[in-house]
Design a protein around this motif. Structure first.
Motif, mmCIF file in Angstrom:
data_model
loop_
_atom_site.group_PDB
_atom_site.id
_atom_site.type_symbol
_atom_site.label_atom_id
_atom_site.label_comp_id
_atom_site.label_asym_id
_atom_site.label_seq_id
_atom_site.Cartn_x
_atom_site.Cartn_y
_atom_site.Cartn_z
ATOM 1 N N ALA A 157 0.831 -1.208 0.000
ATOM 2 C CA ALA A 157 0.000 0.000 0.000
ATOM 3 C C ALA A 157 0.865 1.258 0.000
ATOM 4 O O ALA A 157 0.582 2.231 -0.717
ATOM 5 N N LEU A 158 1.945 1.257 0.781
ATOM 6 C CA LEU A 158 2.836 2.417 0.858
ATOM 7 C C LEU A 158 3.531 2.663 -0.477
ATOM 8 O O LEU A 158 3.580 3.801 -0.970
ATOM 9 N N LEU A 159 4.059 1.597 -1.083
ATOM 10 C CA LEU A 159 4.777 1.740 -2.347
ATOM 11 C C LEU A 159 3.831 2.120 -3.490
ATOM 12 O O LEU A 159 4.179 2.923 -4.353
ATOM 13 N N THR A 160 2.631 1.556 -3.486
ATOM 14 C CA THR A 160 1.641 1.892 -4.517
ATOM 15 C C THR A 160 1.226 3.356 -4.390
ATOM 16 O O THR A 160 1.082 4.058 -5.396
ATOM 17 N N SER A 161 1.050 3.835 -3.157
ATOM 18 C CA SER A 161 0.734 5.249 -2.939
ATOM 19 C C SER A 161 1.862 6.131 -3.450
ATOM 20 O O SER A 161 1.632 7.199 -4.025
ATOM 21 N N GLY A 162 3.109 5.656 -3.254
ATOM 22 C CA GLY A 162 4.251 6.414 -3.747
ATOM 23 C C GLY A 162 4.247 6.567 -5.254
ATOM 24 O O GLY A 162 4.633 7.605 -5.790
ATOM 25 N N LEU A 163 3.798 5.523 -5.961
ATOM 26 C CA LEU A 163 3.721 5.587 -7.426
ATOM 27 C C LEU A 163 2.733 6.661 -7.881
ATOM 28 O O LEU A 163 2.927 7.304 -8.914
ATOM 29 N N ILE A 164 1.678 6.851 -7.109
ATOM 30 C CA ILE A 164 0.676 7.861 -7.470
ATOM 31 C C ILE A 164 1.152 9.257 -7.083
ATOM 32 O O ILE A 164 1.051 10.207 -7.868
ATOM 33 N N ILE A 165 1.714 9.377 -5.869
ATOM 34 C CA ILE A 165 2.167 10.692 -5.391
ATOM 35 C C ILE A 165 3.346 11.201 -6.209
ATOM 36 O O ILE A 165 3.413 12.384 -6.559
ATOM 37 N N ALA A 166 4.302 10.307 -6.538
ATOM 38 C CA ALA A 166 5.493 10.709 -7.304
ATOM 39 C C ALA A 166 5.145 11.156 -8.715
ATOM 40 O O ALA A 166 5.985 11.731 -9.415
ATOM 41 N N ASN A 167 3.923 10.934 -9.122
ATOM 42 C CA ASN A 167 3.468 11.358 -10.442
ATOM 43 C C ASN A 167 3.536 12.880 -10.608
ATOM 44 O O ASN A 167 3.623 13.389 -11.723
ATOM 45 N N VAL A 168 3.524 13.626 -9.498
ATOM 46 C CA VAL A 168 3.521 15.097 -9.566
ATOM 47 C C VAL A 168 4.910 15.661 -9.849
ATOM 48 O O VAL A 168 5.054 16.866 -10.029
ATOM 49 N N VAL A 169 5.937 14.797 -9.869
ATOM 50 C CA VAL A 169 7.303 15.280 -10.083
ATOM 51 C C VAL A 169 7.451 15.979 -11.428
ATOM 52 O O VAL A 169 8.175 16.959 -11.567
ATOM 53 N N TYR A 170 6.748 15.505 -12.444
ATOM 54 C CA TYR A 170 6.896 16.083 -13.794
ATOM 55 C C TYR A 170 5.525 16.212 -14.438
ATOM 56 O O TYR A 170 5.170 15.464 -15.349
ATOM 57 N N LEU A 171 4.745 17.176 -13.981
ATOM 58 C CA LEU A 171 3.400 17.388 -14.512
ATOM 59 C C LEU A 171 3.419 17.893 -15.953
ATOM 60 O O LEU A 171 2.430 17.758 -16.677
ATOM 61 N N GLU A 172 4.565 18.480 -16.369
ATOM 62 C CA GLU A 172 4.668 18.984 -17.744
ATOM 63 C C GLU A 172 4.585 17.858 -18.771
ATOM 64 O O GLU A 172 4.407 18.118 -19.972
ATOM 65 N N ALA A 173 4.699 16.618 -18.305
ATOM 66 C CA ALA A 173 4.621 15.480 -19.226
ATOM 67 C C ALA A 173 3.221 15.325 -19.811
ATOM 68 O O ALA A 173 3.053 14.695 -20.852
#
Length: 294
Positions: free
Chosen positions: A220-236
């Protein structure tokens, strides 16, 4: 620095990082290790030797070109093995080799890709340890619970570059940062990743599966990280990038269902034997000496 020193340092980092043919120790190591150890090796430890390579690549264009060449070669070699591998842990180990190639192919943005890969690969190794079998052929007849299949699909989509997950932004940024000569091979490697992880996505589903609370919290923690880390490059998130990502994944799934799933190819493991690894490393050292002198 003397070219001999550069060549020796590079060889040590290539071997420890699992780069190109020097990384063929990874599949055997991962397949024999306990699942949590494999998750730590692939998610964290392997990255420790990638950072020096990235920093060396940014020192000069000459070193950067050598790193980029190894990056492309590693990505293609790894994805070739991962498409045909039938063992889940060995498949994930070969995938690590391929994804390390993506990190080295664009050193300027390698850190972002390493972050996304570390999260997703740790997650995938932990979940692979809970599957009823390590053989994909056997898994086709052993349905897994939806509570395990859903996070497995999310992680597989992320590493394939699906929008709204960390892998999308990091993959788009990497492919935008590669040199012109790298574009075709790196896009082929991206397609190969989508083909390979369709193996997990198209596994049969069944009733709810028992998962230990500690493992469930980690997933659950790692899966949440995959979603949260998505904001690193919103220009994509441009229309072109989204269409390309979804199209690549769709083509990969189609190739898997129509071709790869029906093949029964067993790749030889002779290159993973210790004496052959030593021979390959010796040849790699000769090539590195030649590159350093050039």
């Amino acid at each position: 620095a003397p070219p001999e020193a550069l060549a020796l340092i590079f060889l040590g980092l290539l071997i420890k990082g699992g780069i190109f043919v020097s990384g063929l120790w990874l599949p055997l190591t991962h397949s024999e290790s306990e699942t949590p150890v494999s998750a730590l090796l692939s998610g964290i430890v392997i990255k420790a030797s990638i950072l020096p390579l990235l920093r060396c690549a940014l020192i000069s264009d000459d070193i950067g070109n050598i790193v980029r060449i190894f990056g492309v070669a590693t990505a293609l070699m790894g994805v070739f093995f991962v498409i045909f591998e039938k063992d889940t842990k060995r498949m994930l180990a070969f995938s690590t080799i391929s994804q390390l190639g993506f990190i080295l192919a664009a050193p300027e943005v390698g850190g972002i890709y390493a972050l996304g890969h570390g999260l997703v690969k740790s997650n995938l190794f932990l979940m692979a340890g809970s599957l009823p079998s390590r053989n994909f052929k056997e898994l086709q007849s052993k349905p897994i619970g939806y509570n395990l299949w859903i996070p497995l699909v999310i992680a597989s989509l992320s590493i394939s570059g699906f929008p709204l997950l960390a892998g999308f932004g990091s993959k788009v940024l990497t492919l935008k940062s590669v040199a012109p000569w790298q574009e075709i091979p790196m896009n082929i490697a991206a397609l190969g990743t989508a083909i390979a992880f369709a193996k997990f996505i198209f596994l049969p589903r069944g009733e709810k599966q028992e998962i230990k609370i500690g493992l469930w919290l980690a997933i659950a923690l790692l899966t949440s990280g995959l979603i949260i880390a998505n904001v690193v490059y919103l220009e994509a998130y441009t229309v072109e990038s989204i269409i390309k990502a979804i199209g690549t994944i769709a083509i990969g799934w189609l190739i898997y269902v129509l071709v790869i799933k029906r093949l029964a190819i067993a790749l030889p493991r002779v290159a993973e034997q210790f004496e052959h690894l030593i021979g390959v490393m010796t040849l790699s050292l000769i090539v590195l000496f030649w590159m350093a002198l050039a």
